[in-house]
Scaffold this motif. Structure first.
Motif, PDB file in Angstrom:
ATOM      1  N   TRP A   5       0.815  -1.003  -0.046  1.00 18.45           N
ATOM      2  CA  TRP A   5       0.228   0.032  -0.088  1.00 18.45           C
ATOM      3  C   TRP A   5       0.888   1.196   0.107  1.00 18.45           C
ATOM      4  O   TRP A   5       2.014   1.305   0.513  1.00 18.45           O
ATOM      5  CB  TRP A   5      -1.036   0.075   1.243  1.00 18.45           C
ATOM      6  N   ARG A  31      -8.054   2.150  -0.281  1.00 19.30           N
ATOM      7  CA  ARG A  31      -8.622   1.644   0.854  1.00 19.30           C
ATOM      8  C   ARG A  31      -8.328   3.398   1.608  1.00 19.30           C
ATOM      9  O   ARG A  31      -7.468   3.967   1.466  1.00 19.30           O
ATOM     10  CB  ARG A  31      -8.180   0.871   1.652  1.00 19.30           C
ATOM     11  N   GLU A  32      -9.257   3.513   2.711  1.00 10.90           N
ATOM     12  CA  GLU A  32      -9.050   4.560   3.743  1.00 10.90           C
ATOM     13  C   GLU A  32      -8.110   3.911   4.855  1.00 10.90           C
ATOM     14  O   GLU A  32      -8.492   2.417   5.325  1.00 10.90           O
ATOM     15  CB  GLU A  32     -10.277   5.067   4.453  1.00 10.90           C
ATOM     16  N   TYR A  35     -10.103   2.455   7.945  1.00 10.14           N
ATOM     17  CA  TYR A  35     -10.865   1.140   7.613  1.00 10.14           C
ATOM     18  C   TYR A  35     -10.102   0.315   6.666  1.00 10.14           C
ATOM     19  O   TYR A  35     -10.666   0.049   5.569  1.00 10.14           O
ATOM     20  CB  TYR A  35     -12.102   1.702   7.058  1.00 10.14           C
ATOM     21  N   PRO A  36      -9.159  -0.073   6.838  1.00  9.81           N
ATOM     22  CA  PRO A  36      -8.141  -0.841   6.192  1.00  9.81           C
ATOM     23  C   PRO A  36      -8.955  -2.241   5.522  1.00  9.81           C
ATOM     24  O   PRO A  36      -8.470  -3.026   4.389  1.00  9.81           O
ATOM     25  CB  PRO A  36      -6.775  -1.399   6.912  1.00  9.81           C
ATOM     26  N   ASP A  37      -9.896  -2.688   5.908  1.00  9.78           N
ATOM     27  CA  ASP A  37     -10.511  -4.090   5.691  1.00  9.78           C
ATOM     28  C   ASP A  37     -11.624  -3.722   4.241  1.00  9.78           C
ATOM     29  O   ASP A  37     -12.276  -4.489   3.737  1.00  9.78           O
ATOM     30  CB  ASP A  37     -11.309  -4.655   6.865  1.00  9.78           C
ATOM     31  N   VAL A  38     -11.984  -2.339   4.291  1.00  7.09           N
ATOM     32  CA  VAL A  38     -12.738  -1.960   3.214  1.00  7.09           C
ATOM     33  C   VAL A  38     -11.992  -1.676   2.030  1.00  7.09           C
ATOM     34  O   VAL A  38     -11.082  -0.551   2.115  1.00  7.09           O
ATOM     35  CB  VAL A  38     -13.748  -0.741   3.441  1.00  7.09           C
ATOM     36  N   ILE A  39     -11.956  -2.226   0.889  1.00  7.60           N
ATOM     37  CA  ILE A  39     -10.943  -2.152  -0.277  1.00  7.60           C
ATOM     38  C   ILE A  39     -11.999  -1.792  -1.619  1.00  7.60           C
ATOM     39  O   ILE A  39     -12.947  -2.830  -1.868  1.00  7.60           O
ATOM     40  CB  ILE A  39     -10.231  -3.046  -0.576  1.00  7.60           C
TER      41      ILE A  39
END
Length: 63
Positions: A5, A31-32, A35-39
């Motif tokens: 990243w 991603r933010e 919220y690393p799990d929301v891609i």
């Protein structure tokens, strides 16, 4: 394969609110950091069209 990243040099660690991007399997991933799990997955052509539109002010009324 590990995803590498990257974030803008204008983002700082102390802010904790930045977008990160990576490439993986021919896609662009976004991603933010909060919220690393929301891609979000997209193509380079779609991302380029969005960036060009943003540079031309197409989304200025949203800010």
């Amino acid at each position: 394969m590990e995803i590498e990243w990257r974030k803008s040099s204008k983002s700082t660690e102390t802010e904790g609110n930045c977008l990160e991007v990576a490439t993986y399997g021919g896609e662009i991933l976004i991603r933010e950091s909060d919220y690393p799990d929301v891609i979000i997955r997209t193509t380079s052509a779609k991302l380029r069209a969005f960036i060009d539109g943003a540079a031309e002010g197409e989304f200025d009324d949203l800010l």
